[in-house]
Scaffold this motif. Structure first.
Motif, PDB file in Angstrom:
ATOM      1  N   PHE B 163       4.660   1.117  -5.692  1.00  0.00           N
ATOM      2  CA  PHE B 163       5.147  -0.130  -5.508  1.00  0.00           C
ATOM      3  C   PHE B 163       5.834  -0.102  -4.333  1.00  0.00           C
ATOM      4  O   PHE B 163       5.469  -0.949  -3.670  1.00  0.00           O
ATOM      5  CB  PHE B 163       6.714  -0.563  -5.935  1.00  0.00           C
ATOM      6  CG  PHE B 163       7.458  -1.696  -6.747  1.00  0.00           C
ATOM      7  CD1 PHE B 163       6.957  -2.295  -6.879  1.00  0.00           C
ATOM      8  CD2 PHE B 163       8.539  -1.521  -5.501  1.00  0.00           C
ATOM      9  CE1 PHE B 163       7.497  -3.960  -6.861  1.00  0.00           C
ATOM     10  CE2 PHE B 163       9.823  -2.628  -5.810  1.00  0.00           C
ATOM     11  CZ  PHE B 163       8.780  -3.713  -5.891  1.00  0.00           C
ATOM     12  N   ALA B 164       6.223   1.219  -3.534  1.00  0.00           N
ATOM     13  CA  ALA B 164       6.783   1.003  -2.046  1.00  0.00           C
ATOM     14  C   ALA B 164       5.045   0.564  -1.211  1.00  0.00           C
ATOM     15  O   ALA B 164       5.975   0.577  -0.368  1.00  0.00           O
ATOM     16  CB  ALA B 164       7.143   2.008  -1.636  1.00  0.00           C
ATOM     17  N   GLY B 165       4.264   0.987  -1.843  1.00  0.00           N
ATOM     18  CA  GLY B 165       3.288   0.768  -0.768  1.00  0.00           C
ATOM     19  C   GLY B 165       2.228  -0.467  -0.967  1.00  0.00           C
ATOM     20  O   GLY B 165       2.458  -1.166   0.325  1.00  0.00           O
ATOM     21  N   CYS B 166       3.056  -0.691  -2.132  1.00  0.00           N
ATOM     22  CA  CYS B 166       2.441  -2.201  -2.136  1.00  0.00           C
ATOM     23  C   CYS B 166       2.937  -3.461  -1.361  1.00  0.00           C
ATOM     24  O   CYS B 166       2.407  -4.285  -0.794  1.00  0.00           O
ATOM     25  CB  CYS B 166       2.484  -2.884  -3.461  1.00  0.00           C
ATOM     26  SG  CYS B 166       0.683  -2.266  -4.883  1.00  0.00           S
ATOM     27  N   TRP B 167       4.310  -3.335  -1.362  1.00  0.00           N
ATOM     28  CA  TRP B 167       5.207  -3.574  -0.138  1.00  0.00           C
ATOM     29  C   TRP B 167       5.500  -3.526   1.244  1.00  0.00           C
ATOM     30  O   TRP B 167       4.940  -4.292   2.426  1.00  0.00           O
ATOM     31  CB  TRP B 167       6.909  -3.764  -0.918  1.00  0.00           C
ATOM     32  CG  TRP B 167       6.970  -4.598  -2.521  1.00  0.00           C
ATOM     33  CD1 TRP B 167       7.376  -4.769  -3.550  1.00  0.00           C
ATOM     34  CD2 TRP B 167       7.001  -6.272  -1.921  1.00  0.00           C
ATOM     35  NE1 TRP B 167       7.642  -5.198  -3.439  1.00  0.00           N
ATOM     36  CE2 TRP B 167       7.285  -6.728  -3.511  1.00  0.00           C
ATOM     37  CE3 TRP B 167       6.959  -6.735  -1.444  1.00  0.00           C
ATOM     38  CZ2 TRP B 167       7.117  -7.684  -3.018  1.00  0.00           C
ATOM     39  CZ3 TRP B 167       7.198  -8.331  -1.153  1.00  0.00           C
ATOM     40  CH2 TRP B 167       7.395  -8.937  -2.899  1.00  0.00           C
ATOM     41  N   LEU B 168       5.034  -2.273   1.428  1.00  0.00           N
ATOM     42  CA  LEU B 168       4.576  -2.263   3.071  1.00  0.00           C
ATOM     43  C   LEU B 168       3.207  -2.656   3.164  1.00  0.00           C
ATOM     44  O   LEU B 168       3.097  -3.716   4.150  1.00  0.00           O
ATOM     45  CB  LEU B 168       4.364  -0.495   3.562  1.00  0.00           C
ATOM     46  CG  LEU B 168       3.870  -0.549   4.655  1.00  0.00           C
ATOM     47  CD1 LEU B 168       4.958  -0.691   5.521  1.00  0.00           C
ATOM     48  CD2 LEU B 168       3.473   1.068   4.391  1.00  0.00           C
ATOM     49  N   CYS B 169       2.202  -2.683   2.465  1.00  0.00           N
ATOM     50  CA  CYS B 169       0.711  -3.838   2.337  1.00  0.00           C
ATOM     51  C   CYS B 169       0.740  -4.986   2.676  1.00  0.00           C
ATOM     52  O   CYS B 169       0.844  -5.665   4.131  1.00  0.00           O
ATOM     53  CB  CYS B 169      -0.110  -3.375   1.791  1.00  0.00           C
ATOM     54  SG  CYS B 169      -1.266  -3.765   1.845  1.00  0.00           S
ATOM     55  N   ILE B 170       2.119  -5.786   2.382  1.00  0.00           N
ATOM     56  CA  ILE B 170       2.506  -7.325   1.615  1.00  0.00           C
ATOM     57  C   ILE B 170       3.465  -7.002   2.852  1.00  0.00           C
ATOM     58  O   ILE B 170       2.439  -8.375   3.118  1.00  0.00           O
ATOM     59  CB  ILE B 170       3.257  -7.100   0.597  1.00  0.00           C
ATOM     60  CG1 ILE B 170       2.567  -7.088  -1.086  1.00  0.00           C
ATOM     61  CG2 ILE B 170       4.472  -8.921   0.814  1.00  0.00           C
ATOM     62  CD1 ILE B 170       3.313  -7.897  -1.746  1.00  0.00           C
ATOM     63  N   LEU B 171       3.744  -6.496   3.402  1.00  0.00           N
ATOM     64  CA  LEU B 171       4.292  -6.882   4.818  1.00  0.00           C
ATOM     65  C   LEU B 171       3.266  -6.981   5.946  1.00  0.00           C
ATOM     66  O   LEU B 171       3.521  -7.921   6.933  1.00  0.00           O
ATOM     67  CB  LEU B 171       5.653  -6.347   4.503  1.00  0.00           C
ATOM     68  CG  LEU B 171       6.774  -5.892   4.170  1.00  0.00           C
ATOM     69  CD1 LEU B 171       8.147  -5.250   4.751  1.00  0.00           C
ATOM     70  CD2 LEU B 171       6.955  -7.451   4.083  1.00  0.00           C
ATOM     71  N   LEU B 172       2.842  -6.387   6.163  1.00  0.00           N
ATOM     72  CA  LEU B 172       1.544  -6.152   6.982  1.00  0.00           C
ATOM     73  C   LEU B 172       1.041  -7.303   7.005  1.00  0.00           C
ATOM     74  O   LEU B 172       0.639  -7.719   7.936  1.00  0.00           O
ATOM     75  CB  LEU B 172       1.439  -4.754   7.022  1.00  0.00           C
ATOM     76  CG  LEU B 172       1.979  -3.716   7.446  1.00  0.00           C
ATOM     77  CD1 LEU B 172       1.217  -1.651   7.845  1.00  0.00           C
ATOM     78  CD2 LEU B 172       2.014  -4.039   9.236  1.00  0.00           C
ATOM     79  N   VAL B 173       0.297  -7.763   5.865  1.00  0.00           N
ATOM     80  CA  VAL B 173      -0.399  -8.550   5.220  1.00  0.00           C
ATOM     81  C   VAL B 173      -0.167 -10.059   5.487  1.00  0.00           C
ATOM     82  O   VAL B 173      -0.670 -10.995   6.832  1.00  0.00           O
ATOM     83  CB  VAL B 173      -1.297  -9.010   4.616  1.00  0.00           C
ATOM     84  CG1 VAL B 173      -1.807 -10.478   3.622  1.00  0.00           C
ATOM     85  CG2 VAL B 173      -2.279  -7.167   3.523  1.00  0.00           C
ATOM     86  N   VAL B 174       1.063 -10.546   4.912  1.00  0.00           N
ATOM     87  CA  VAL B 174       2.467 -11.718   5.112  1.00  0.00           C
ATOM     88  C   VAL B 174       2.788 -11.779   6.504  1.00  0.00           C
ATOM     89  O   VAL B 174       2.495 -13.143   7.541  1.00  0.00           O
ATOM     90  CB  VAL B 174       2.913 -11.629   4.541  1.00  0.00           C
ATOM     91  CG1 VAL B 174       4.084 -13.169   4.793  1.00  0.00           C
ATOM     92  CG2 VAL B 174       2.318 -11.711   3.068  1.00  0.00           C
ATOM     93  N   ILE B 175       3.196 -10.815   7.118  1.00  0.00           N
ATOM     94  CA  ILE B 175       3.564 -11.125   8.969  1.00  0.00           C
ATOM     95  C   ILE B 175       2.869 -10.675   9.930  1.00  0.00           C
ATOM     96  O   ILE B 175       2.856 -11.907  10.678  1.00  0.00           O
ATOM     97  CB  ILE B 175       5.151 -10.388   8.838  1.00  0.00           C
ATOM     98  CG1 ILE B 175       6.077  -9.861   6.923  1.00  0.00           C
ATOM     99  CG2 ILE B 175       5.425 -10.086  10.009  1.00  0.00           C
ATOM    100  CD1 ILE B 175       6.929  -9.458   7.830  1.00  0.00           C
ATOM    101  N   PHE B 176       1.662  -9.756   9.547  1.00  0.00           N
ATOM    102  CA  PHE B 176       1.455 -10.117  10.951  1.00  0.00           C
ATOM    103  C   PHE B 176      -0.219 -10.312  10.771  1.00  0.00           C
ATOM    104  O   PHE B 176      -1.072 -10.177  11.608  1.00  0.00           O
ATOM    105  CB  PHE B 176       0.928  -8.132  11.277  1.00  0.00           C
ATOM    106  CG  PHE B 176       2.898  -7.731  11.695  1.00  0.00           C
ATOM    107  CD1 PHE B 176       3.318  -7.941  12.780  1.00  0.00           C
ATOM    108  CD2 PHE B 176       3.011  -6.733  11.219  1.00  0.00           C
ATOM    109  CE1 PHE B 176       4.233  -7.620  13.198  1.00  0.00           C
ATOM    110  CE2 PHE B 176       4.633  -6.534  11.103  1.00  0.00           C
ATOM    111  CZ  PHE B 176       4.316  -6.724  12.350  1.00  0.00           C
ATOM    112  N   GLU B 177      -0.817 -10.727   9.391  1.00  0.00           N
ATOM    113  CA  GLU B 177      -1.668 -10.807   8.663  1.00  0.00           C
ATOM    114  C   GLU B 177      -2.692  -9.480   9.698  1.00  0.00           C
ATOM    115  O   GLU B 177      -4.026 -10.087   9.945  1.00  0.00           O
ATOM    116  CB  GLU B 177      -2.083 -12.663   9.562  1.00  0.00           C
ATOM    117  CG  GLU B 177      -1.316 -13.677   9.750  1.00  0.00           C
ATOM    118  CD  GLU B 177      -1.517 -14.714   9.893  1.00  0.00           C
ATOM    119  OE1 GLU B 177      -3.183 -14.964  10.855  1.00  0.00           O
ATOM    120  OE2 GLU B 177      -1.199 -16.056   9.734  1.00  0.00           O
TER     121      GLU B 177
END
Lengths: 216, 216, 216
Positions: B163-177
């Motif tokens: 779960f934690a890794g998925c959210w780190l990934c989501i943040l990097l994808v959404v914020i930094f594309e």
């Protein structure tokens, strides 16, 4: 307007009660936060999800209303770590027969209409209504390694209440073409049968193989 | 090119480790070849299959890469009947924490991207990532009649790491594309959290209902 | 014409035998009418339903032929409440090895063709045939909280018979382009292997971890 607000309230209440029922079982089995959250989700959304898979419907209720997933997560965290919430949830749950019955009624009839709207024939649709109402609890019991409580003789009417209400609704919809009346009557019948079975001991005749002893 | 070869290697390794973990459980339960193969398939492909059913995606990973089904069959036959392979598999498995953690990370992030690419909202997508990573093990435990090990307090972080890794990934994808950076960072975080929880005893706070005694 | 009538007869017989096998298990577990009906449906239609979900095929067999759902309901009511029917069902079941074997053969090959017709590759298709034949029984055992009987060493060939027959059918279809001969030969092989394993004790070699003692 009025009734939409009411539906939303009942929907939220039904999700919360379902989730709490799952959490209490998870605590009994000494699960951790992951288990508690998983079982809560399974009870709240398992039935509707199975129905939508069987009907090939997307998106799922919990994808369209993601906020529920988040609410249940917060509930699970509070339930696992905050003593006062934990106690409160248990008290709430012991007094939640009515909300649980309304949830059963509402989910069952919603499942029934979903199936009818997809053009499923009547008998399959009625079973789809029952599945929507009860499958979450069955999944919970299978995962925590118990025989599903709704398959046991004790415990009153549950699936049967759902089935009877679905057929009342079908009759009103098919014969009188009155979906709204069907919805209200079907849900009411499920709630009534469920509560009567709890408070008045209404139940199915005893199976051949059940003895006085089995009933404790 | 390089990285494709690396991915393939990790994918193969993750499938093999998952399959072996299933086989060892099957042997503990005195199953035969059919049970051993079935549990191995369930662990290796159960999570991805459930995800694809929920996302309504076809064909499944194991249909497109049928050779895996065949490899796992050969592995199961060898595991059940060839003593030296049986012993080797057990030794491999006790040393496979790292491969298992990489598999968890890789499958989780792959599940996350699959959900995001289907247009699922963020929170549901993160849960889809977790489901892809962990559901195979849950299925295994349900079928062998045990309460899923990832729902228990002992055993370290597993779903939580995912779960934690998925959210780190989501943040990097959404914020930094930055999908690729998200992929690498998310997977790394899952692997790191999983291994830290095994070797350093990192874990969630203890639930209210767990006592010293429960932890053995 | 002739053969259609025969197929219908076997289909009905296979559904009934499957349902009865589920009901007997439900009675052993002291379930009520709801549990008895649910387990009966699970055994009769679980395998085909899982196959159709995996293949993304709709409508399900039991939606197109709703009357089966109704027949099984009547059977369940009679089984639970009418002593003579209950006894009759038990007697029938102890003599139903042949019908059960024909059902296994028929359902397996039907599942195989469904997969081949959807363009699934060969090995996946053969597993889909096996799943169609055996998954209902696996679901039954998981829900009644037992380790699936077909995963145990004792009990003769079941999934293996299905697998062998599916491959005979595949060979005849692919090499000789003879679907009908494949259908007949594959089904016959499954029935023959299943019955030989029951009456002559034909079985797989013993797994490494099974001792004389485990076999009772």
């Amino acid at each position: 307007m009025e009734s939409q607000g009411l539906f939303l309230f009942i929907e939220v209440a039904a999700v919360i009660v379902s989730a709490v029922s799952g959490m209490i079982k998870a605590a009994e089995k000494k699960m951790d936060l992951v288990g508690t959250y998983s079982i809560a989700l399974l009870v709240s959304f398992g039935g509707g999800t199975l129905r939508d898979i069987l009907l090939n419907r997307r998106p799922f209720f919990w994808v369209e209303n993601e906020v529920y997933l988040f609410i249940v997560l917060l509930m699970a965290i509070a339930f696992v770590y905050v003593p006062v919430v934990h106690k409160l949830a248990k008290v709430l749950y012991t007094r939640s027969n009515t909300i649980d019955a309304i949830g059963l009624g509402l989910f069952s009839i919603a499942g029934l209409f979903a199936a009818l709207n997809m053009g499923m024939p009547l008998f399959s649709s009625s079973l789809m209504g029952v599945i929507t109402g009860v499958a979450g609890g069955v999944f919970r019991d299978v995962v925590i390694n118990e025989i599903p409580v709704i398959f046991r003789y004790t415990g009153g009417l549950y699936a049967v209440a759902s089935f009877a209400g679905c057929w009342l609704c079908i009759l009103l919809v098919v014969i009188f073409e009155a979906p709204f009346i069907g919805f209200i009557s079907g849900t009411s019948m499920i709630v009534a049968l469920r509560l009567l079975s709890i408070y008045w001991g209404l139940q199915l005749p005893r199976p051949l193989w059940v003895t006085d002893e089995d009933e404790k």
